[in-house]
Design an enzyme around this catalytic site. Structure first.
Site, mmCIF file in Angstrom:
data_model
loop_
_atom_site.group_PDB
_atom_site.id
_atom_site.type_symbol
_atom_site.label_atom_id
_atom_site.label_comp_id
_atom_site.label_asym_id
_atom_site.label_seq_id
_atom_site.Cartn_x
_atom_site.Cartn_y
_atom_site.Cartn_z
ATOM 1 N N GLY A 22 0.834 -1.201 0.000
ATOM 2 C CA GLY A 22 0.000 0.000 0.000
ATOM 3 C C GLY A 22 0.863 1.243 0.000
ATOM 4 N N GLY A 27 4.734 7.627 2.855
ATOM 5 C CA GLY A 27 5.621 6.625 2.296
ATOM 6 C C GLY A 27 4.869 5.468 1.678
ATOM 7 N N VAL A 29 4.498 1.200 1.514
ATOM 8 C CA VAL A 29 4.702 0.023 2.352
ATOM 9 C C VAL A 29 4.897 -1.190 1.447
ATOM 10 C CG1 VAL A 29 3.798 -1.383 4.214
ATOM 11 C CG2 VAL A 29 3.234 1.044 4.121
ATOM 12 N N LYS A 43 8.284 0.210 5.432
ATOM 13 C CA LYS A 43 7.776 1.504 4.992
ATOM 14 C C LYS A 43 8.950 2.361 4.548
ATOM 15 C CE LYS A 43 4.250 3.772 6.422
ATOM 16 N NZ LYS A 43 3.233 4.499 7.206
ATOM 17 N N ASP A 137 -2.626 8.975 15.252
ATOM 18 C CA ASP A 137 -3.393 8.702 14.033
ATOM 19 C C ASP A 137 -4.040 7.325 14.128
ATOM 20 O OD1 ASP A 137 -4.480 9.339 11.601
ATOM 21 O OD2 ASP A 137 -2.733 8.707 10.426
#
Length: 605
Positions: A22, A27, A29, A43, A137
């Site tokens: 993803g 960044g 992954v 990452k 987050d």
């Protein structure tokens, strides 16, 4: 899972890269394989951030801290290279869809699955906060659902980008609006309580398919987060009871992860955490990974050797001159300090006995950031009045917690006895908790948490605990407070059991929940918190016999909060009183009645 692009590397450090998992704003992954065969999620930071020296420094600092986090419900950081041309971080790869993917495809989770989710997330936050991190987050795409529970990801570099100007445009904010806290959306300091707010919002989304503050635009969502009460009408009652307090606008009113775990209790062993559709998705992802691993792998290359550091010029003459200057004044300073120390020794009050040092009255007076000696460096601005984080030698991090509720799960008895006090140990997250019970409150403790996994974590924690108990006997660690401050007051003493029984309508008894919070509970629950922090500005203004308070009614819970004594730096000594009505009736009337009984028992400002 997607194949690698032609321009992407096939190796980062010792990890062979085989697929893309993803991409986010910071960044990309990638799925990699470690030399020992373990799968890792790597990452790699976007190239534009690699040219910012400030970002690299923050990334370097947070990578070092994030390595301290290791628990059953986090994906542990294995390796990182903040000095690479494009910095990267590798963590343990776990198979499973994100919570967002699971809810989007299988629908909202049932109550049993929500309890598994809540317990795992609270345990993960406990580990993250003990390492000195704030996730910042926590959102559905950062929670993976595996066969044996949830995993929180992306906690290792969340704070590293806090001040990075290249990450956001002018006026932008870092975080996901639908799941961020009011502090993140505004200008207030962000503390670990911010993650608890996000935890509450995430549980609402998992239970209903929609966040509690989601608006038609980002601006409307942010306004709702800061000013509007959450929409909890669709929550199951059992879930609503622990989610509601997490979404309090005032951070001081939210429970801690430890309190959430205590409320949720033990999960039954051997139960399947998720609906069958989610487990089917996990098994499909397993099959995809096996298919990728069956393809020819990139050839492994040893990582390049690090460049030798440049030799630094030695300013011999400048250093010699400085040493000489220090030597010239050392004698005078030493004589002066010896005289001052002798005077202080004569004037100092005698030390307390160990039994007196472990009373709630003593711990309420103590400043936790003075309890360990100069070998340990305390944090500059502690988030709590009853705990402090210290850094010891070799950057070992300790948490000292005074009077918190004792968690009995996993505890074992140590052969060590300190001043006649038996020591309890709890191996957690690769580190260790060492604690002693309070003689008059066996359900509470003084605890040292050593998050390091180096050496013998429990022996190191016991050494720090020995020093803490010694220092607690010395009045030198007393906190300096204003006359009339709430900090020395035991919240269990401001309401007698007979009055609480009259208000609640049934027999109740004071039960300390933490050093500064007490609870009277049967079917209804009345709680009183006396602490220092930012005053609550949300809610309707009500009069409590000459005292102006803020009243917030959320479902079956009514909360009253008021400032008792301003303490400077925008903070104040505050009272928070909550009443939960099992029938949903008269919660605010009961809260008002209790508040009017508490006020005369408080010290006069």
């Amino acid at each position: 899972m997607q194949p690698l692009r032609p321009d992407e590397p096939r190796q980062l450090g010792p990890y062979r890269l085989i697929a893309a998992l993803g991409e986010g704003g910071m960044g990309r992954v990638l799925l990699g394989i470690a030399p020992d065969g373990r799968l890792v999620a790597v990452k790699q930071v976007h190239a534009q951030f690699a040219h910012d020296p400030g970002f690299r420094e923050r990334f370097r600092r947070e990578v070092a801290t994030s390595r301290l986090v290791s628990g059953a419900y986090t994906a542990a950081v294995m390796d990182a290279d903040p000095e690479a041309e494009t910095p990267w971080l590798a963590s343990v790869f776990v198979t499973g869809p994100s919570l967002k993917e699971a809810v989007d495809t299988a629908g909202p989770l049932p109550v049993n699955a929500l309890r598994h989710l809540a317990t795992g997330l609270a345990a993960a936050l406990l580990d993250i906060h003990r390492a000195g991190l704030i996730h910042r987050d926590l959102k559905p795409s950062n929670v993976l659902l595996t066969d044996d529970g949830p995993r929180v990801i992306d906690f290792g570099i969340a704070r590293a980008v806090e001040d990075g100007q290249e990450l956001t445009g002018t006026g932008a904010i870092i975080g996901s609006p639908a799941f961020m806290s009011p502090e993140q959306a505004g200008t207030a300091p962000v503390t670990p309580a911010s993650d608890v707010f996000s935890f509450g919002a995430l549980l609402v989304m998992a239970a209903t398919g929609r966040g509690p503050f989601t608006g038609t635009t980002t601006a409307q969502t942010l306004y709702n987060v800061v000013h509007s009460q959450p929409d909890l009408g669709a929550l199951p009652p059992d879930v609503r009871r622990f989610v509601e307090p997490c979404l309090a606008k005032n951070p001081a009113h939210r429970p801690t992860p430890a309190q959430l775990l205590d409320f949720l209790g033990h999960l039954p062993p051997g139960t399947t955490p998720w609906p069958e559709a989610v487990h089917a998705r996990i098994h499909r992802q397993d099959a995809e990974v096996r298919a990728v691993l069956s393809l020819p792998l990139p050839q492994w290359r040893p990582p390049p050797k690090p460049r030798p550091a440049k030799k630094r010029r030695r300013w011999i003459w400048a250093v010699s001159a400085a040493v000489l200057a220090v030597a010239l004044v050392a004698g005078t300073v030493t004589v002066y300090r010896l005289a001052q120390s002798a005077k202080a020794a004569r004037d100092a009050p005698p030390p307390l006995s160990i039994q007196d040092a472990l009373t709630p009255e003593r711990l309420l007076r103590a400043d936790p950031c003075k309890v360990l000696d100069s070998e340990y460096t305390p944090e500059e601005r502690p988030s709590y009045t009853y705990r402090c984080q210290y850094t010891g030698t070799k950057n070992v991090a300790f948490d000292l917690v005074l009077g918190d509720a004792l968690q009995t799960t996993g505890i074992r008895t140590s052969p060590t006895v300190i001043d006649g006090q038996g020591v309890l140990l709890n191996d957690i997250s690769g580190g260790c908790e060492a604690m002693v019970r309070l003689p008059t409150r066996p359900g509470s403790s003084v605890m040292i948490y050593n998050s390091s996994r180096d050496g013998d974590p429990c022996a190191i924690a016991e050494t720090a605990l020995t020093e803490a108990l010694k220092r607690l006997r010395d009045p030198v660690v007393d906190r300096q407070t204003q006359p009339g401050s709430l900090l020395p007051v035991d919240p269990c003493t401001v309401l007698d059991d007979a009055t609480a029984q009259k208000i609640a309508g049934s027999a109740v008894k004071a039960a300390p929940q933490a050093l500064r919070r007490c609870e009277w509970a049967t079917q209804d629950t009345l709680s009183v918190t006396l602490d220092r922090g930012y005053p609550d500005t949300e809610g309707a203004e009500v009069d409590l016999g000459g005292i102006s308070a803020r009243q917030n009614k959320t479902g079956s819970t009514c909360t009253l909060s008021w400032t008792h004594l301003p303490s400077g730096d925008r903070e104040s000594d505050n009272v928070r009183l909550s009443y939960y009505s099992a029938t949903g009736d008269n919660a605010c009337e009961k809260a008002n009645e209790a508040a009017k009984a508490v006020i005369p028992k408080l010290p006069k400002p």
